[in-house]
Design an enzyme around this catalytic site. Structure first.
Site, PDB file in Angstrom:
ATOM      1  N   ASP A 145       2.985   5.905  12.001  1.00  0.00           N
ATOM      2  CA  ASP A 145       4.022   4.881  12.125  1.00  0.00           C
ATOM      3  C   ASP A 145       5.276   5.479  12.768  1.00  0.00           C
ATOM      4  O   ASP A 145       5.514   6.687  12.659  1.00  0.00           O
ATOM      5  CB  ASP A 145       4.391   4.321  10.744  1.00  0.00           C
ATOM      6  CG  ASP A 145       3.246   3.534  10.116  1.00  0.00           C
ATOM      7  OD1 ASP A 145       2.515   2.858  10.861  1.00  0.00           O
ATOM      8  OD2 ASP A 145       3.111   3.590   8.876  1.00  0.00           O
ATOM      9  N   TYR A 189      -0.370  14.607   3.493  1.00  0.00           N
ATOM     10  CA  TYR A 189       0.957  14.043   3.748  1.00  0.00           C
ATOM     11  C   TYR A 189       1.929  14.491   2.664  1.00  0.00           C
ATOM     12  O   TYR A 189       1.540  14.708   1.512  1.00  0.00           O
ATOM     13  CB  TYR A 189       0.918  12.509   3.714  1.00  0.00           C
ATOM     14  CG  TYR A 189       0.064  11.853   4.767  1.00  0.00           C
ATOM     15  CD1 TYR A 189       0.618  11.427   5.980  1.00  0.00           C
ATOM     16  CD2 TYR A 189      -1.292  11.632   4.542  1.00  0.00           C
ATOM     17  CE1 TYR A 189      -0.165  10.805   6.941  1.00  0.00           C
ATOM     18  CE2 TYR A 189      -2.085  11.013   5.507  1.00  0.00           C
ATOM     19  CZ  TYR A 189      -1.514  10.607   6.704  1.00  0.00           C
ATOM     20  OH  TYR A 189      -2.298   9.997   7.657  1.00  0.00           O
ATOM     21  N   ASP A 191       8.344   0.570   4.281  1.00  0.00           N
ATOM     22  CA  ASP A 191       9.041   1.757   4.762  1.00  0.00           C
ATOM     23  C   ASP A 191      10.407   1.312   5.278  1.00  0.00           C
ATOM     24  O   ASP A 191      10.844   0.179   5.003  1.00  0.00           O
ATOM     25  CB  ASP A 191       8.217   2.516   5.803  1.00  0.00           C
ATOM     26  CG  ASP A 191       8.019   1.753   7.115  1.00  0.00           C
ATOM     27  OD1 ASP A 191       8.580   0.634   7.268  1.00  0.00           O
ATOM     28  OD2 ASP A 191       7.311   2.256   8.001  1.00  0.00           O
ATOM     29  N   ARG A 249       1.931   3.955   3.122  1.00  0.00           N
ATOM     30  CA  ARG A 249       2.848   2.863   2.765  1.00  0.00           C
ATOM     31  C   ARG A 249       2.232   1.964   1.702  1.00  0.00           C
ATOM     32  O   ARG A 249       2.910   1.501   0.784  1.00  0.00           O
ATOM     33  CB  ARG A 249       3.209   2.044   4.011  1.00  0.00           C
ATOM     34  CG  ARG A 249       4.185   2.753   4.928  1.00  0.00           C
ATOM     35  CD  ARG A 249       4.540   1.907   6.129  1.00  0.00           C
ATOM     36  NE  ARG A 249       3.410   1.713   7.030  1.00  0.00           N
ATOM     37  CZ  ARG A 249       2.939   0.531   7.414  1.00  0.00           C
ATOM     38  NH1 ARG A 249       3.484  -0.582   6.958  1.00  0.00           N
ATOM     39  NH2 ARG A 249       1.932   0.450   8.253  1.00  0.00           N
TER      40      ARG A 249
END
Length: 232
Positions: free
Chosen positions: A49, A77, A91, A183
């Site tokens: 993203d 992550y 987000d 997310r």
């Protein structure tokens, strides 16, 4: 000397607010100019993203056949979540649309909830995602205010670790399978905590064996190409 037309794999640390396609396009443009060719095939393995940073694998020429191989590898992550609120995109792309209590949340409760997500889980992708819905990307419909019906997908979370706790902000490390939306994981963690949550930072630190320390900064593309394509 590297042969980009025959096929090479180049890894980058994607900057904040760049799309994955921004990075591909920048590299393709500079590479084609360096090689003095009109076209060269460049693809990427695993979209990030715009509000995420970190490892992105680019494949050139015949190495684009390896994209699926890289996409299937385990990813790691580091995600920073803000508890007590949500945004439509989960987000920072969108403004906060709802707030929730956080007074009942403790470090122990967070650690207990995180463990519930380890293993095989079902996850509904976020509406602001690249999922295909009737031939269109889900985010295209979501940005027009269209209700996007998405089905839950099975995926695997290998590890979740709480690495920082400073309510309302927590930082977690996640090791997961292909197709995981961090997310959506933030959304579900917020719900499981009887609150809300969204990402305020996300960094992909590993794809398979490729870690951030093996990645190029996009600002160094010219230097990298000068070293990789001598004599042109």
């Amino acid at each position: 000397m590297m042969n980009f037309e025959a096929g090479e794999v180049v890894c980058f640390n994607k900057p904040l607010d760049w799309t994955s396609f921004d990075l591909v396009n920048k590299f393709r443009y500079k590479l084609s100019r360096k090689l003095r060719v009109k076209k060269i095939k460049v693809g990427h393995a695993g979209t990030l993203d715009p509000k995420a940073t970190g490892v992105m694998i680019l494949c050139t020429g015949r190495a684009t056949k390896r994209i699926e191989e890289f996409q299937g590898q385990t990813k790691e992550y580091v995600a920073t979540l803000k508890l007590g609120a949500t945004t439509p995109s989960f987000d920072l792309e969108k403004e906060v649309d709802a707030t929730f209590p956080t007074e009942h949340i403790t470090r122990e409760k967070v650690e207990r909830v995180l463990m519930d997500f380890v293993g095989q889980i079902e996850q509904i992708p976020p509406a602001f995602s690249a999922c295909n819905v009737g031939g269109k990307r889900a985010y295209e419909l979501a940005r027009k205010g269209v209700d996007v019906p998405l089905k839950a997908k099975a995926l695997v979370i290998d590890e979740i670790e709480l690495i920082a706790y400073d309510l309302p902000v927590i930082k977690i490390r996640v090791v997961c399978s292909k197709g995981t939306y961090i997310r959506a994981l933030a959304r579900d963690i917020g719900y499981a905590l009887d609150s809300g949550a969204y990402l305020i930072a996300l960094e992909r630190t590993r794809i398979g064996g490729i870690t951030l320390d093996k990645c190029l900064d996009p600002e160094d593309i010219d230097i990298f190409l000068d070293q990789s394509v001598p004599g042109i």
